[in-house]
Enzyme design. Structure first.
Site, short mmCIF file in Angstrom:
data_model
loop_
_atom_site.label_atom_id
_atom_site.label_comp_id
_atom_site.label_asym_id
_atom_site.label_seq_id
_atom_site.Cartn_x
_atom_site.Cartn_y
_atom_site.Cartn_z
NE ARG A 59 -3.84 -0.05 1.91
CZ ARG A 59 -4.99 -0.35 2.51
NH1 ARG A 59 -5.35 0.30 3.60
NH2 ARG A 59 -5.77 -1.30 2.04
CE LYS A 95 -2.25 -5.15 2.24
NZ LYS A 95 -3.18 -5.92 1.39
CG ASP A 130 -3.30 -2.83 -0.72
OD1 ASP A 130 -3.93 -3.87 -0.54
OD2 ASP A 130 -3.54 -1.77 -0.11
CB THR A 162 -10.61 -8.39 -5.78
OG1 THR A 162 -9.21 -8.64 -5.66
CG2 THR A 162 -11.14 -7.97 -4.41
CB ALA A 249 -13.61 2.88 -0.83
CB ALA A 270 -13.80 -5.38 -2.53
CB ALA A 271 -13.51 -2.14 2.06
CG ASN A 272 -8.38 -5.58 2.95
OD1 ASN A 272 -8.75 -6.75 2.88
ND2 ASN A 272 -7.51 -5.06 2.10
#
Length: 365
Positions: A59, A95, A130, A162, A249, A270-272
C-alpha cells in the site's frame, strides 16, 4: 521479531512509538526500510508463516506518521493470514506500506529500491499490488526481486478476480437470505468504483441487480457512467435505501455511529477491515443485518496472484475463486445453526486450519 528504529527525519515518531503500537502483537517480523536516494520509507510486516510464505500487497499512502503506518501494516498483515487460511491457501499473512503520496513520490527507482528490501527476505514475503500501487509498479519491483506477483509479467491486475470473489460471496449470502432468486431484482449500493468496484458493478448488473454507486473521485464516476449510463450515483450509499451495502473502498466504514444509518439487510464488499472494531459485528446482528466477513469475501485477488507461485491455470483460478461462495454459504449456515456471529465462525475456521498445519521451519518459509 526484527525491528529497526523509525526514520530519524520523522520527528513525529519517537523510539518508543513502534513498541507502543506493537503491544502484544503476534507478528513474526517487522522491517523498517529506508532508501535515502529515492526517498523510500516503507514497512514490511510478516504476521504468520505457519501455512506458508507470507503474501500481501504493498500500500502506497500518505500516512501522517510512521506510527500510523505501522498500525495499519500490522492490522493489514494479520488480516492476510486470515484471508489466506479462509481461502484454503498454503500461504501466510504479510503486508507492506510505503509512506508518502504516490502521485508525487512514486518513481521507478523508488519501486526498485523497495524491491531490494523485499528480496532481502529471501522468499519469506511475496508482494503484490494494493491501494496506490499497480501492476506496472510491480514490474519495477520485479527488476530487483523474484518475490513479486500480480505484475504485468505475471497474472496482471487482480481487480476483476477480487470483484468476482465478492460477487460470488454476495450471491451466496443473498440466496441464504432471500432464496434461489439471489441478487436478481435486489438493490445494491457499491461504495467505491475503482479497479474492484467497477468490475463488481458490471457483474451485479449482469445478474439482474439494481445498482447505486458512490465515489469521491469524479474521474471514477465519469468512467463508470460512460460504461453504465443507467447506474444511479449518490454522495453516499451507506445510508441509501438498498438491500445490500458493498463497501469497496477504504475500511472502517462500519462503526457504532454508522450502523444505525444502514437500511441494507446484507453487508458484503471488497474493502479490508470494514468494521471499526469487533463490537460492530454485534451491533449489526442486533439490527438484523448479515455481514459477510471481508477477509473471506475479498480473497479472489489473493487467489489469482498466488496462482503464479504454483503455476495454476486460469480455469483453476476461476474455480477456486467461485468456491468462496461455498465457504460463505457454509459460514452463514453454521452461524445460523449455532447462534454465532459469522465473523466468529470464520475466525474459528481460520484457527482450525492453522492449528492443523504440520510443523515447519518458519525461517525458511
Amino acid at each position: 521479531m526484527t525491528i529497526a528504529p523509525p526514520a530519524p527525519h520523522d520527528t513525529r515518531a519517537t523510539a518508543a512509538d513502534p513498541v507502543d503500537v506493537l503491544g502484544s502483537s503476534a507478528h513474526e517480523q517487522v522491517i523498517f526500510c529506508r532508501d535515502e536516494a529515492t526517498g523510500l520509507r516503507a514497512i514490511i510486516a510478516i504476521h504468520d508463516t505457519t501455512l506458508g510464505p507470507a503474501l500481501g500487497g504493498t500500500r502506497f499512502y500518505p500516512y501522517g506518521s510512521e506510527r500510523e503506518a505501522l498500525a495499519d501494516v500490522l492490522r493489514l498483515s494479520e488480516g492476510m493470514t486470515s484471508k489466506a487460511a479462509a481461502a484454503g491457501l498454503e500461504l501466510g499473512g504479510g503486508k507492506a506500506v510505503i509512506i508518502g503520496d504516490p502521485a508525487t513520490l512514486k518513481t521507478p527507482d523508488l519501486m526498485r529500491a523497495y524491491g531490494r528490501f523485499v528480496d532481502s527476505l529471501s522468499g519469506r514475503y511475496f508482494t503484490a499490488a494494493d491501494v496506490g500501487t499497480t501492476a506496472g509498479d510491480l514490474d519495477h519491483v520485479g527488476e530487483s526481486t523474484e518475490y513479486v506477483v500480480g505484475s504485468n509479467r505475471g497474472s496482471g491486475d487482480s481487480g476483476f478476480s477480487t470483484a468476482y470473489g465478492v460477487f460470488c460471496s454476495m450471491r451466496a449470502a443473498a440466496e441464504h437470505l432471500w432464496g434461489a432468486a439471489g441478487l436478481a431484482g435486489r438493490h445494491v449500493g457499491v461504495e467505491g468504483v475503482g479497479k474492484v468496484g467497477s468490475h463488481l458493478v458490471e457483474l451485479l448488473l449482469d445478474a439482474g441487480a439494481q445498482v447505486t454507486v458512490a465515489d469521491p473521485s469524479a474521474t471514477s464516476i465519469d468512467r463508470l457512467r460512460q460504461a453504465h449510463p443507467g447506474v444511479a450515483v449518490r454522495s453516499s450509499v451507506l445510508d441509501a435505501d438498498v438491500d445490500v451495502y458493498a463497501p469497496c473502498a477504504l475500511g472502517a466504514t462500519l462503526t457504532p455511529a454508522t450502523v444505525p444509518q444502514l437500511k441494507a439487510a446484507l453487508v458484503c464488499g471488497a474493502a479490508n477491515n470494514q468494521l471499526l472494531d469487533s463490537s460492530v459485528a454485534t451491533l449489526l446482528r442486533e439490527r438484523g443485518i448479515t455481514w459477510v466477513p471481508d477477509f473471506v469475501a475479498n480473497a479472489g485477488g489473493l487467489i489469482q496472484v498466488a496462482s503464479e507461485i504454483w503455476e495454476h491455470t486460469p480455469e483453476q483460478v476461476r474455480a477456486r475463486i467461485a468456491a468462496i461462495g461455498t465457504t460463505v454459504r457454509d459460514i452463514l449456515d453454521r452461524a445460523q445453526t449455532i447462534g454465532e456471529l459469522p465473523g466468529d465462525v470464520a475466525d474459528t475456521i481460520v484457527q482450525e486450519r492453522v492449528d492443523a498445519a504440520p510443523a515447519r521451519d518458519r525461517r525458511d518459509a
